[in-house]
Scaffold this motif. Sequence first.
Motif, PDB file in Angstrom:
ATOM      1  N   ASN A   1       6.367   5.125   6.049  1.00 22.36           N
ATOM      2  CA  ASN A   1       7.799   5.294   5.799  1.00 22.36           C
ATOM      3  C   ASN A   1       8.304   6.332   6.802  1.00 22.36           C
ATOM      4  N   PRO A   2       9.214   5.958   7.693  1.00 23.50           N
ATOM      5  CA  PRO A   2       9.661   6.897   8.734  1.00 23.50           C
ATOM      6  C   PRO A   2      10.343   8.143   8.180  1.00 23.50           C
ATOM      7  N   LEU A   3      10.767   8.105   6.925  1.00 27.78           N
ATOM      8  CA  LEU A   3      11.442   9.259   6.333  1.00 27.78           C
ATOM      9  C   LEU A   3      10.488  10.137   5.524  1.00 27.78           C
ATOM     10  N   SER A   4       9.227   9.768   5.479  1.00 31.82           N
ATOM     11  CA  SER A   4       8.271  10.497   4.650  1.00 31.82           C
ATOM     12  C   SER A   4       7.626  11.647   5.417  1.00 31.82           C
ATOM     13  N   ILE A   5       6.917  12.497   4.685  1.00 31.09           N
ATOM     14  CA  ILE A   5       6.049  13.504   5.302  1.00 31.09           C
ATOM     15  C   ILE A   5       4.726  12.789   5.577  1.00 31.09           C
ATOM     16  N   ARG A   6       4.528  12.349   6.806  1.00 33.84           N
ATOM     17  CA  ARG A   6       3.374  11.518   7.145  1.00 33.84           C
ATOM     18  C   ARG A   6       2.145  12.403   7.297  1.00 33.84           C
ATOM     19  N   THR A   7       1.201  12.205   6.407  1.00 27.57           N
ATOM     20  CA  THR A   7       0.067  13.121   6.280  1.00 27.57           C
ATOM     21  C   THR A   7      -1.254  12.361   6.385  1.00 27.57           C
ATOM     22  N   ILE A   8      -2.174  12.915   7.162  1.00 25.95           N
ATOM     23  CA  ILE A   8      -3.515  12.352   7.310  1.00 25.95           C
ATOM     24  C   ILE A   8      -4.512  13.363   6.767  1.00 25.95           C
ATOM     25  N   ILE A   9      -5.347  12.925   5.829  1.00 27.67           N
ATOM     26  CA  ILE A   9      -6.408  13.776   5.281  1.00 27.67           C
ATOM     27  C   ILE A   9      -7.737  13.085   5.567  1.00 27.67           C
ATOM     28  N   MET A  10      -8.609  13.770   6.273  1.00 25.69           N
ATOM     29  CA  MET A  10      -9.878  13.165   6.699  1.00 25.69           C
ATOM     30  C   MET A  10     -11.066  13.962   6.190  1.00 25.69           C
ATOM     31  N   TRP A  11     -12.109  13.227   5.805  1.00 26.55           N
ATOM     32  CA  TRP A  11     -13.397  13.817   5.492  1.00 26.55           C
ATOM     33  C   TRP A  11     -14.411  13.307   6.519  1.00 26.55           C
ATOM     34  N   THR A  12     -15.081  14.211   7.208  1.00 21.81           N
ATOM     35  CA  THR A  12     -16.096  13.828   8.176  1.00 21.81           C
ATOM     36  C   THR A  12     -17.116  14.952   8.302  1.00 21.81           C
ATOM     37  N   ASP A  13     -18.384  14.594   8.445  1.00 21.94           N
ATOM     38  CA  ASP A  13     -19.428  15.614   8.588  1.00 21.94           C
ATOM     39  C   ASP A  13     -20.059  15.574   9.980  1.00 21.94           C
TER      40      ASP A  13
ATOM     41  N   GLN B   1       5.611  13.522  14.364  1.00 21.39           N
ATOM     42  CA  GLN B   1       5.784  14.227  13.094  1.00 21.39           C
ATOM     43  C   GLN B   1       4.709  13.794  12.087  1.00 21.39           C
ATOM     44  N   TYR B   2       3.508  14.290  12.298  1.00 22.69           N
ATOM     45  CA  TYR B   2       2.392  14.029  11.385  1.00 22.69           C
ATOM     46  C   TYR B   2       1.708  15.349  11.073  1.00 22.69           C
ATOM     47  N   VAL B   3       1.169  15.440   9.864  1.00 30.39           N
ATOM     48  CA  VAL B   3       0.392  16.614   9.466  1.00 30.39           C
ATOM     49  C   VAL B   3      -1.040  16.151   9.212  1.00 30.39           C
ATOM     50  N   VAL B   4      -2.013  16.853   9.806  1.00 27.67           N
ATOM     51  CA  VAL B   4      -3.413  16.444   9.684  1.00 27.67           C
ATOM     52  C   VAL B   4      -4.222  17.554   9.023  1.00 27.67           C
ATOM     53  N   TYR B   5      -4.914  17.186   7.951  1.00 26.27           N
ATOM     54  CA  TYR B   5      -5.847  18.075   7.267  1.00 26.27           C
ATOM     55  C   TYR B   5      -7.243  17.462   7.378  1.00 26.27           C
ATOM     56  N   ILE B   6      -8.226  18.279   7.688  1.00 19.15           N
ATOM     57  CA  ILE B   6      -9.574  17.773   7.910  1.00 19.15           C
ATOM     58  C   ILE B   6     -10.575  18.573   7.087  1.00 19.15           C
ATOM     59  N   PHE B   7     -11.398  17.865   6.329  1.00 19.69           N
ATOM     60  CA  PHE B   7     -12.522  18.462   5.611  1.00 19.69           C
ATOM     61  C   PHE B   7     -13.786  18.150   6.420  1.00 19.69           C
ATOM     62  N   THR B   8     -14.473  19.201   6.855  1.00 15.48           N
ATOM     63  CA  THR B   8     -15.648  18.989   7.691  1.00 15.48           C
ATOM     64  C   THR B   8     -16.630  20.139   7.518  1.00 15.48           C
ATOM     65  N   LEU B   9     -17.737  20.091   8.248  1.00 14.38           N
ATOM     66  CA  LEU B   9     -18.748  21.136   8.169  1.00 14.38           C
ATOM     67  C   LEU B   9     -18.356  22.329   9.045  1.00 14.38           C
ATOM     68  N   PRO B  10     -18.733  23.534   8.645  1.00 15.37           N
ATOM     69  CA  PRO B  10     -18.369  24.722   9.432  1.00 15.37           C
ATOM     70  C   PRO B  10     -18.838  24.641  10.880  1.00 15.37           C
ATOM     71  N   GLU B  11     -20.020  24.050  11.096  1.00 17.35           N
ATOM     72  CA  GLU B  11     -20.584  24.036  12.442  1.00 17.35           C
ATOM     73  C   GLU B  11     -19.897  23.060  13.396  1.00 17.35           C
ATOM     74  N   VAL B  12     -19.048  22.172  12.881  1.00 19.61           N
ATOM     75  CA  VAL B  12     -18.323  21.249  13.768  1.00 19.61           C
ATOM     76  C   VAL B  12     -16.816  21.418  13.658  1.00 19.61           C
ATOM     77  N   ALA B  13     -16.362  22.412  12.907  1.00 19.07           N
ATOM     78  CA  ALA B  13     -14.926  22.597  12.680  1.00 19.07           C
ATOM     79  C   ALA B  13     -14.166  22.854  13.974  1.00 19.07           C
ATOM     80  N   PHE B  14     -14.851  23.414  14.984  1.00 19.49           N
ATOM     81  CA  PHE B  14     -14.163  23.714  16.248  1.00 19.49           C
ATOM     82  C   PHE B  14     -13.680  22.447  16.945  1.00 19.49           C
ATOM     83  N   ASP B  15     -14.222  21.288  16.591  1.00 19.97           N
ATOM     84  CA  ASP B  15     -13.775  20.026  17.178  1.00 19.97           C
ATOM     85  C   ASP B  15     -12.429  19.567  16.617  1.00 19.97           C
TER      86      ASP B  15
END
Length: 211
Positions: free
Chosen positions: A76-88, A159-173
């Motif tokens: 929806n072009p009027l929404s708060i477009r949000t991406i939430i990712m889980w990756t290890d 206009q996108y917001v990205v949140y990422i759940f990942t391991l501390p040792e790869v968070a710099f990526d």
Amino acid sequence: FSDNPNVRFALIVIPGYTVIDGYQTETDYPLLIINFTDVMTVADHISELNFSFGGIEGNYDAIWLSVDNEIGLNWNPLSIRTIIMWTDENGQSYIPPIKDTNEDGIVDTCRATSETCIVSTTCTPVSSSYCCDTDGDGNSNNCSRLYENHLVNLLETEQYVVYIFTLPEVAFDFDGIAEASHGDVFYLSNAESMFNDLTTVFSTLCTPLTE
């Protein structure tokens, strides 16, 4: 969110997969499981996922394809477009050739491995189908299709917001991606901790902006 028609979720998995004769086989390409719908429908699909196999995680690809919308999300072009990712795993990319957003030559010369392309001993093809030759000598010398800076440049203009759940040792990526999109990086941990982090995410997204 089950009773809020203004909140919709979609589900993408990495790696994607195909099912042939009852057997599930991974693919290099992220897979859109279900487009935007209510949260309970998405939860049902998550409960049906098969987590008994592993594979490469094109996490950079999933973000790129979601923002550039080559994967077919009905945002929806009027929404708060949000991406939430889980990756290890580390940030990585396996998608076929795309435009070079940085105009720096990094991803401008990739070809199918069925064509003439010698795979160098120090760099394997970026996937089973493509290799990259950025200096034109016929050798594959670029093992990644996308780098974090490509996503940072894209997200700085979208206009996108990205949140990422990942391991501390790869968070710099992923920290550059989160910063460019005004998102955040959280660590993979126990269910209670990640639930609290998600509560923080949604509380932030759903709080009206003030002057």
